[in-house]
Design an enzyme around this catalytic site. Structure first.
Site, mmCIF file in Angstrom:
data_model
loop_
_atom_site.group_PDB
_atom_site.id
_atom_site.type_symbol
_atom_site.label_atom_id
_atom_site.label_comp_id
_atom_site.label_asym_id
_atom_site.label_seq_id
_atom_site.Cartn_x
_atom_site.Cartn_y
_atom_site.Cartn_z
ATOM 1 N N CYS A 59 0.854 -0.986 -0.050
ATOM 2 C CA CYS A 59 0.167 0.074 -0.531
ATOM 3 C C CYS A 59 0.779 1.124 0.104
ATOM 4 O O CYS A 59 0.964 2.257 -0.847
ATOM 5 C CB CYS A 59 -0.728 0.009 1.392
ATOM 6 S SG CYS A 59 -0.798 0.321 2.645
ATOM 7 N N HIS B 208 -2.597 1.453 6.930
ATOM 8 C CA HIS B 208 -3.286 1.653 5.422
ATOM 9 C C HIS B 208 -2.840 2.752 5.182
ATOM 10 O O HIS B 208 -3.384 3.225 5.053
ATOM 11 C CB HIS B 208 -4.149 0.388 5.471
ATOM 12 C CG HIS B 208 -4.269 0.599 4.150
ATOM 13 N ND1 HIS B 208 -3.976 -1.011 3.217
ATOM 14 C CD2 HIS B 208 -5.442 0.601 2.726
ATOM 15 C CE1 HIS B 208 -4.525 -0.837 1.579
ATOM 16 N NE2 HIS B 208 -5.355 0.141 2.280
ATOM 17 N N HIS C 226 -5.783 1.828 -4.226
ATOM 18 C CA HIS C 226 -4.788 1.262 -2.967
ATOM 19 C C HIS C 226 -4.578 0.085 -4.024
ATOM 20 O O HIS C 226 -4.914 -0.486 -4.356
ATOM 21 C CB HIS C 226 -5.649 1.937 -2.042
ATOM 22 C CG HIS C 226 -6.257 0.191 -2.225
ATOM 23 N ND1 HIS C 226 -6.969 -0.338 -0.424
ATOM 24 C CD2 HIS C 226 -7.967 0.156 -3.081
ATOM 25 C CE1 HIS C 226 -8.341 -1.422 -0.907
ATOM 26 N NE2 HIS C 226 -8.410 -0.838 -1.565
#
Length: 370
Positions: free
Chosen positions: A284, A332, A344
């Protein structure tokens, strides 16, 4: 001798170092799933094997409970991945600093050798002709002019000698500092390598556990599991939109933000791989850091460091290119691209994709450029 070994060890280390499914689009307001897809089927008491015989029950857990357990495992893997990436980034910095210090040590030794040679030459000159340098011999002359010349030459020789000795002292002090710094960076490097190794074990343990759970599911159940993931994300996104969060978000991206968005969206379809920074796969924060690097604005490597160091802004002030940080531990990150959506890299087993910006718990928003 100890310092020499440290420097040699640093140089040796430097040489050693030299050595999801197709993307699923999730938009700001996706269509709700069909009633049939929304039903959460519980596990059957028994399953039948390929030959028609009975098979022992897999678990008393419902598929929804399995989904939550798998999600928790991947969340833990994400946290460990951030720790791994931070240790890896620090290891890189330490190794670069050791390279710089190793070069400085080599240059310092060469400088000291040259200065010692100069000092030796001056000493040899001083003891020629009966132990008196040429300048001192001229001072003994009856000729006034030769006497004055001799005085000047002696003064110049004394200043030159002091200069060489001063430079020699400075060079030796610098070499001592370089050696101590190299030793310090070596220890930090080793500490970061241990952190990397420990984080790697945690990542692999969590991912292995999640994969084991998924492997115990039948093909039909895995399909339903994916549907449950999508439904959970849809519910969160719908709740986020219903709160009016998107109402005032209508700002345009900056010039560099547009470049970052263009880079990130061009990676859609590439697999998530923990610790990866492209070009073929990403995790990510690898995706977001590389997108902003492509836009000419380097940012921290990890989602936690992005949250800690970049400028925080209110959700209502969000614009495309900004980074949305998720979960309480900032484990994240996704890039906002407008219309309530992000791009993402979700987790192992998934690919870079679009998703609703509110489909996960939002911690906050940061902006890489002013």
């Amino acid at each position: 001798m100890k310092r020499r070994h440290c420097a040699e060890a640093a140089i040796t280390l430097v040489c050693a170092l030299a050595l999801l499914t197709a993307p699923v689009e999730a938009f700001a307001a996706p269509s709700p799933p069909s009633p049939a897809a929304s039903r959460h089927a519980s596990d059957a008491d028994e399953r039948v094997d390929g030959e028609g015989g009975p098979r022992a029950p897999r678990s008393k857990k419902s598929l929804e409970e399995v989904r939550k357990e798998i999600d928790a495992l991947y969340r833990k893997a994400g946290t460990a991945t951030d720790a791994y990436n931070l240790a890896a980034e620090r290891t890189k910095k330490q190794s670069k600093e050791i390279v710089r210090l190793a070069r400085a040590i080599v240059a310092g030794r060469a400088e000291i050798a040259e200065l010692k040679s100069q000092a030796g030459a001056q000493a040899r000159e001083q003891y020629r002709s009966g132990g008196l340098p040429p300048g001192a011999q001229l001072m003994l002359s009856d000729d006034p002019q030769l006497f004055l010349d001799g005085v000047n030459r002696v003064r110049e020789g004394q200043q030159a000698a002091r200069g060489v000795l001063g430079e020699l002292t400075r060079a030796q002090e610098n070499l001592e500092t370089y050696s101590k710094d190299a030793s310090t960076h070596w220890k930090k490097l080793e500490a970061n390598r241990l952190k990397q190794a420990e984080a790697k074990k945690k990542i692999e343990k969590q991912i292995a556990a999640a994969k084991k759970l998924e492997s115990q599911l039948e093909k039909e159940e895995r399909a339903r599991l994916l549907k449950l993931e999508q439904e959970a994300a849809y519910r969160m996104q719908t709740a986020w939109l219903s709160s009016g969060a998107l109402k005032d978000i209508n700002r345009e991206a900056s010039a560099s933000g547009k470049k970052a968005v263009a880079f990130a969206t061009s990676q859609i379809g590439k697999p998530y791989v923990w610790g990866a920074e492209g070009p073929d796969s990403y995790d990510c924060s690898g995706l977001t850091s590389q997108a902003w690097a492509a836009a000419g604005r380097p940012i921290p490597r990890t989602s936690q460091e992005q949250w800690r160091l970049l400028q925080r802004i209110a959700i209502k002030d969000m614009r495309p290119g900004d980074l949305i940080i998720y979960h309480d531990d900032a484990s994240h990150v996704g890039m906002y691209i407008g219309d309530g959506a992000i791009v993402h890299a979700p987790r192992p087993g998934r690919h870079v994709t679009l998703a609703g910006a509110g489909s996960m718990r939002i911690l906050g928003v940061v902006r890489p450029d002013k």
